[in-house]
Design a protein around this motif. Structure first.
Motif, PDB file in Angstrom:
ATOM      1  N   HIS A   1      -4.708 -33.356  11.370  1.00 28.99           N
ATOM      2  CA  HIS A   1      -5.485 -32.047  11.829  1.00 28.99           C
ATOM      3  C   HIS A   1      -5.841 -31.522  10.269  1.00 28.99           C
ATOM      4  CE1 HIS A   1      -3.938 -32.626  15.655  1.00 28.99           C
ATOM      5  NE2 HIS A   1      -2.690 -32.107  15.241  1.00 28.99           N
ATOM      6  N   ASP A   2      -6.956 -30.743  10.515  1.00 30.84           N
ATOM      7  CA  ASP A   2      -7.476 -29.864   9.381  1.00 30.84           C
ATOM      8  C   ASP A   2      -7.212 -28.394   9.944  1.00 30.84           C
ATOM      9  OD1 ASP A   2      -8.632 -31.490   7.330  1.00 30.84           O
ATOM     10  OD2 ASP A   2     -10.396 -31.857   8.897  1.00 30.84           O
ATOM     11  N   ILE A   3      -6.128 -27.759   9.198  1.00 30.40           N
ATOM     12  CA  ILE A   3      -5.630 -26.336   9.571  1.00 30.40           C
ATOM     13  C   ILE A   3      -6.029 -25.492   8.546  1.00 30.40           C
ATOM     14  CG2 ILE A   3      -4.063 -27.004  11.042  1.00 30.40           C
ATOM     15  CD1 ILE A   3      -1.917 -26.590   8.792  1.00 30.40           C
ATOM     16  N   THR A   4      -6.401 -24.370   8.830  1.00 30.80           N
ATOM     17  CA  THR A   4      -6.663 -23.034   7.849  1.00 30.80           C
ATOM     18  C   THR A   4      -5.445 -21.991   7.898  1.00 30.80           C
ATOM     19  OG1 THR A   4      -9.042 -23.403   8.282  1.00 30.80           O
ATOM     20  CG2 THR A   4      -7.999 -21.354   7.439  1.00 30.80           C
ATOM     21  N   LEU A   5      -5.054 -21.462   7.014  1.00 31.41           N
ATOM     22  CA  LEU A   5      -3.829 -20.819   6.830  1.00 31.41           C
ATOM     23  C   LEU A   5      -4.285 -19.399   6.387  1.00 31.41           C
ATOM     24  CD1 LEU A   5      -0.862 -22.924   5.252  1.00 31.41           C
ATOM     25  CD2 LEU A   5      -1.609 -22.606   7.686  1.00 31.41           C
ATOM     26  N   GLU A   6      -4.291 -18.187   7.185  1.00 32.27           N
ATOM     27  CA  GLU A   6      -4.566 -17.244   6.794  1.00 32.27           C
ATOM     28  C   GLU A   6      -3.156 -16.103   6.848  1.00 32.27           C
ATOM     29  OE1 GLU A   6      -7.575 -15.544   9.401  1.00 32.27           O
ATOM     30  OE2 GLU A   6      -9.023 -16.981   8.817  1.00 32.27           O
ATOM     31  N   LEU A   7      -3.277 -15.322   5.955  1.00 37.23           N
ATOM     32  CA  LEU A   7      -2.007 -14.607   5.455  1.00 37.23           C
ATOM     33  C   LEU A   7      -2.861 -13.001   5.878  1.00 37.23           C
ATOM     34  CD1 LEU A   7       0.666 -13.639   4.490  1.00 37.23           C
ATOM     35  CD2 LEU A   7      -0.471 -13.429   2.472  1.00 37.23           C
TER      36      LEU A   7
ATOM     37  N   GLU B   1      -3.761 -10.237  -9.632  1.00 38.50           N
ATOM     38  CA  GLU B   1      -4.683 -10.386  -8.540  1.00 38.50           C
ATOM     39  C   GLU B   1      -4.931 -12.089  -8.391  1.00 38.50           C
ATOM     40  OE1 GLU B   1      -7.925  -7.980  -9.278  1.00 38.50           O
ATOM     41  OE2 GLU B   1      -7.304  -6.381  -8.810  1.00 38.50           O
ATOM     42  N   GLY B   2      -4.855 -12.628  -9.648  1.00 41.50           N
ATOM     43  CA  GLY B   2      -5.302 -14.102  -9.563  1.00 41.50           C
ATOM     44  C   GLY B   2      -4.258 -14.999  -8.672  1.00 41.50           C
ATOM     45  N   ASN B   3      -3.095 -14.321  -8.637  1.00 36.76           N
ATOM     46  CA  ASN B   3      -2.044 -15.242  -7.930  1.00 36.76           C
ATOM     47  C   ASN B   3      -2.133 -14.732  -6.556  1.00 36.76           C
ATOM     48  OD1 ASN B   3      -1.236 -16.569 -10.275  1.00 36.76           O
ATOM     49  ND2 ASN B   3       0.476 -15.189 -10.548  1.00 36.76           N
ATOM     50  N   PHE B   4      -2.743 -13.889  -6.087  1.00 33.24           N
ATOM     51  CA  PHE B   4      -2.755 -13.624  -4.671  1.00 33.24           C
ATOM     52  C   PHE B   4      -3.746 -14.517  -4.008  1.00 33.24           C
ATOM     53  CE2 PHE B   4      -4.153 -11.635  -0.611  1.00 33.24           C
ATOM     54  CZ  PHE B   4      -2.676 -10.798  -0.163  1.00 33.24           C
ATOM     55  N   VAL B   5      -3.379 -15.192  -3.117  1.00 27.13           N
ATOM     56  CA  VAL B   5      -4.204 -16.308  -2.245  1.00 27.13           C
ATOM     57  C   VAL B   5      -3.780 -16.053  -0.808  1.00 27.13           C
ATOM     58  CG1 VAL B   5      -4.654 -18.484  -1.914  1.00 27.13           C
ATOM     59  CG2 VAL B   5      -4.257 -17.870  -4.168  1.00 27.13           C
ATOM     60  N   ASP B   6      -4.699 -15.719   0.158  1.00 20.05           N
ATOM     61  CA  ASP B   6      -4.326 -15.456   1.319  1.00 20.05           C
ATOM     62  C   ASP B   6      -5.204 -16.315   2.426  1.00 20.05           C
ATOM     63  OD1 ASP B   6      -6.986 -14.444   0.879  1.00 20.05           O
ATOM     64  OD2 ASP B   6      -6.575 -12.286   1.774  1.00 20.05           O
TER      65      ASP B   6
ATOM     66  N   GLU C   1       6.399 -24.276   3.613  1.00 20.16           N
ATOM     67  CA  GLU C   1       6.771 -22.846   3.501  1.00 20.16           C
ATOM     68  C   GLU C   1       5.726 -21.896   3.453  1.00 20.16           C
ATOM     69  OE1 GLU C   1      10.178 -21.885   3.121  1.00 20.16           O
ATOM     70  OE2 GLU C   1      10.894 -23.923   3.358  1.00 20.16           O
ATOM     71  N   VAL C   2       5.503 -20.877   4.334  1.00 18.21           N
ATOM     72  CA  VAL C   2       4.680 -19.963   4.333  1.00 18.21           C
ATOM     73  C   VAL C   2       5.194 -18.663   4.660  1.00 18.21           C
ATOM     74  CG1 VAL C   2       2.968 -21.579   5.507  1.00 18.21           C
ATOM     75  CG2 VAL C   2       4.191 -20.095   6.653  1.00 18.21           C
ATOM     76  N   PRO C   3       4.527 -17.478   3.912  1.00 17.02           N
ATOM     77  CA  PRO C   3       4.976 -16.057   4.181  1.00 17.02           C
ATOM     78  C   PRO C   3       4.887 -15.664   5.538  1.00 17.02           C
ATOM     79  CG  PRO C   3       2.763 -16.187   2.814  1.00 17.02           C
ATOM     80  CD  PRO C   3       3.139 -17.698   3.111  1.00 17.02           C
ATOM     81  N   LEU C   4       5.599 -14.813   5.785  1.00 13.28           N
ATOM     82  CA  LEU C   4       5.628 -13.990   7.083  1.00 13.28           C
ATOM     83  C   LEU C   4       4.229 -13.322   7.410  1.00 13.28           C
ATOM     84  CD1 LEU C   4       9.216 -12.512   7.452  1.00 13.28           C
ATOM     85  CD2 LEU C   4       8.440 -14.885   7.585  1.00 13.28           C
ATOM     86  N   GLY C   5       3.459 -13.673   8.553  1.00  8.18           N
ATOM     87  CA  GLY C   5       2.310 -12.764   8.777  1.00  8.18           C
ATOM     88  C   GLY C   5       1.298 -14.119   8.634  1.00  8.18           C
ATOM     89  N   THR C   6       1.745 -15.360   8.528  1.00  5.57           N
ATOM     90  CA  THR C   6       0.600 -16.132   8.234  1.00  5.57           C
ATOM     91  C   THR C   6       0.015 -16.824   9.636  1.00  5.57           C
ATOM     92  OG1 THR C   6       1.671 -16.958   6.136  1.00  5.57           O
ATOM     93  CG2 THR C   6       0.030 -18.572   7.449  1.00  5.57           C
ATOM     94  N   VAL C   7      -1.247 -16.568   9.987  1.00  5.27           N
ATOM     95  CA  VAL C   7      -1.933 -17.158  10.907  1.00  5.27           C
ATOM     96  C   VAL C   7      -2.418 -18.443  10.983  1.00  5.27           C
ATOM     97  CG1 VAL C   7      -3.988 -16.870  12.683  1.00  5.27           C
ATOM     98  CG2 VAL C   7      -2.595 -14.899  11.647  1.00  5.27           C
ATOM     99  N   ILE C   8      -2.221 -19.430  11.786  1.00 10.00           N
ATOM    100  CA  ILE C   8      -2.663 -21.060  11.832  1.00 10.00           C
ATOM    101  C   ILE C   8      -3.988 -21.213  12.583  1.00 10.00           C
ATOM    102  CG2 ILE C   8      -2.096 -23.480  11.782  1.00 10.00           C
ATOM    103  CD1 ILE C   8       0.667 -20.805  11.601  1.00 10.00           C
ATOM    104  N   ARG C   9      -5.168 -21.621  12.071  1.00 12.68           N
ATOM    105  CA  ARG C   9      -6.201 -21.621  12.720  1.00 12.68           C
ATOM    106  C   ARG C   9      -6.601 -23.299  12.726  1.00 12.68           C
ATOM    107  NH1 ARG C   9      -9.222 -17.350  14.195  1.00 12.68           N
ATOM    108  NH2 ARG C   9      -8.708 -15.514  13.120  1.00 12.68           N
ATOM    109  N   ASP C  10      -7.157 -23.834  13.810  1.00 19.23           N
ATOM    110  CA  ASP C  10      -7.855 -24.845  13.719  1.00 19.23           C
ATOM    111  C   ASP C  10      -9.115 -24.896  12.767  1.00 19.23           C
ATOM    112  OD1 ASP C  10      -9.944 -27.293  14.666  1.00 19.23           O
ATOM    113  OD2 ASP C  10      -8.124 -27.831  15.600  1.00 19.23           O
TER     114      ASP C  10
ATOM    115  N   LEU D   1      -0.081 -17.437  -0.417  1.00 18.10           N
ATOM    116  CA  LEU D   1      -0.314 -18.676  -0.218  1.00 18.10           C
ATOM    117  C   LEU D   1      -0.685 -19.555  -1.403  1.00 18.10           C
ATOM    118  CD1 LEU D   1      -2.280 -18.278   2.991  1.00 18.10           C
ATOM    119  CD2 LEU D   1       0.199 -19.155   2.998  1.00 18.10           C
ATOM    120  N   PHE D   2      -0.163 -18.938  -2.632  1.00 21.50           N
ATOM    121  CA  PHE D   2      -0.508 -19.476  -3.896  1.00 21.50           C
ATOM    122  C   PHE D   2      -0.138 -20.692  -4.138  1.00 21.50           C
ATOM    123  CE2 PHE D   2       0.166 -19.962  -8.466  1.00 21.50           C
ATOM    124  CZ  PHE D   2      -1.266 -19.980  -8.748  1.00 21.50           C
TER     125      PHE D   2
END
Length: 336
Positions: free
Chosen positions: A153-159, A3-8, A92-101, A59-60
């Motif tokens: 830019h400051d971006i946020t990555l959400e999986l 669980e500790g390695n799961f970063v989304d 490199e990002v996993p599939l399903g990653t959303v990029i936000r401002d 995203l770990f």
């Protein structure tokens, strides 16, 4: 994966490279006193590029990498030599990653395919050398263009996990136990609420070497759409699932009401969730004898508006039928 390695969810500051300066060099050579301008162009600054990688599930690897900078373009040289381009930086990002401002929270892009590349910050263009500015009225220009600065830019990555089936249920409904039985996943299992603190993924092996992916998210409680409990933080992980599997324990005080509460939480979070195929699994049904099961079935037939099955993960009951039904739903021809 622990669980500790799961970063989304990570925030990153990205900076592309500056363009190199154009050269204002004037050609000088023996016996050629006034050779004219021959300054080369500056090189392009490096890009910041996001790239989809099907082998990543979290995203770990970006958890402690909060700043990404690309290389600057080299300056132009004499004899019209162009400066080298700055080094591009790939994230490199996993599939399903959303990029936000990060500032506006607007969605900029989504990565859904392996190898898909998106330039999130373009490198600055190199400046032109002085030979570009030579004319009949100005044959020895002694100036050149500076390079264009790069972008920051400051971006946020959400999986958002890409799975076929999403498990939905209250805490302690048996979702993790089911996942551990029908897949090779090893989620944490215990007899108390909120055992699952991070989403878990498992691959179900079906007949003839076919497979499909199931995602188990932390349990939802009433009011999750408003932020109660912890399940609301992970509801985005089932937005992409084509099929939702609702798990309601057989010993629930009111099975129909539990299902309706779960359905209402999904509707309040995102009404489009209700457009997905739904299947209800009545878990822990090994506690029911034939008479109780028949009585319960009669009640559910009247009040449930979705197909359901009786299963028991511990007693291995109804699991083959569950896999068959899920496979059928996942491979159903879309209605025209």
């Amino acid at each position: 994966m622990t669980e500790g390695n799961f970063v989304d969810y990570v925030k990153i500051h990205v900076a592309s490279g500056n363009g190199g300066k154009g050269s204002a060099h004037l050609h000088r050579e023996k016996y050629i006193a006034k050779g004219g301008p021959d300054g080369g162009d500056g090189g392009r600054g490096g890009h910041i590029i996001l790239r989809g990688n099907k082998n990543l599930w979290t995203l770990f690897h970006l958890k402690f990498k909060r700043h990404v900078k690309a290389g600057h373009g080299e300056h132009g040289g004499k004899q019209r030599s162009t400066g080298g381009d700055g080094e591009d930086q790939y994230i490199e990002v996993p599939l399903g990653t959303v990029i936000r401002d990060t500032e506006t929270q607007d969605i900029l892009h989504e990565i859904t395919e392996d190898g898909q590349e998106l330039v999130i910050a373009e490198g600055g263009k190199g400046g032109q050398g002085n030979w570009h500015f030579k004319s009949s009225t100005n044959q020895t220009p002694r100036y050149a263009q500076p390079g264009i600065p790069g972008e920051e830019h400051d971006i946020t990555l959400e999986l958002k996990i890409l799975a076929d089936v999403g498990l939905v249920g209250f805490p302690n409904a048996g979702k993790s136990t089911l996942l551990s039985v029908i897949t090779a996943a090893k989620p944490k299992i215990a007899d108390y609420e909120f055992t699952t603190l991070k989403p878990n993924l498992g691959i179900v092996e079906y007949r003839d070497f076919k497979t499909f992916v199931v995602a188990d998210i932390p349990g939802i409680i009433e009011g999750a759409a408003e932020g109660k409990g912890i399940g609301h933080r992970f509801l985005r992980h089932i937005e992409r699932n084509s099929t939702l599997l609702f798990l309601v324990p057989a010993d629930a005080a009111d099975i129909v009401k539990q299902y309706e509460i779960l359905l209402d939480e999904l509707r309040r979070y995102n009404p489009e969730m209700l457009d997905k195929d739904r299947l209800i699994a009545i878990s822990k049904s090994d506690m029911l004898d034939d008479e109780l099961k028949a009585e319960l079935k009669s009640e559910l037939d009247k009040n449930l508006n979705a197909p359901y099955l009786f299963i028991s993960s511990v007693a291995q009951q109804g699991l083959t039928q569950l896999k068959d039904k899920l496979w059928e739903m996942l491979n159903r021809e879309p209605e025209v």
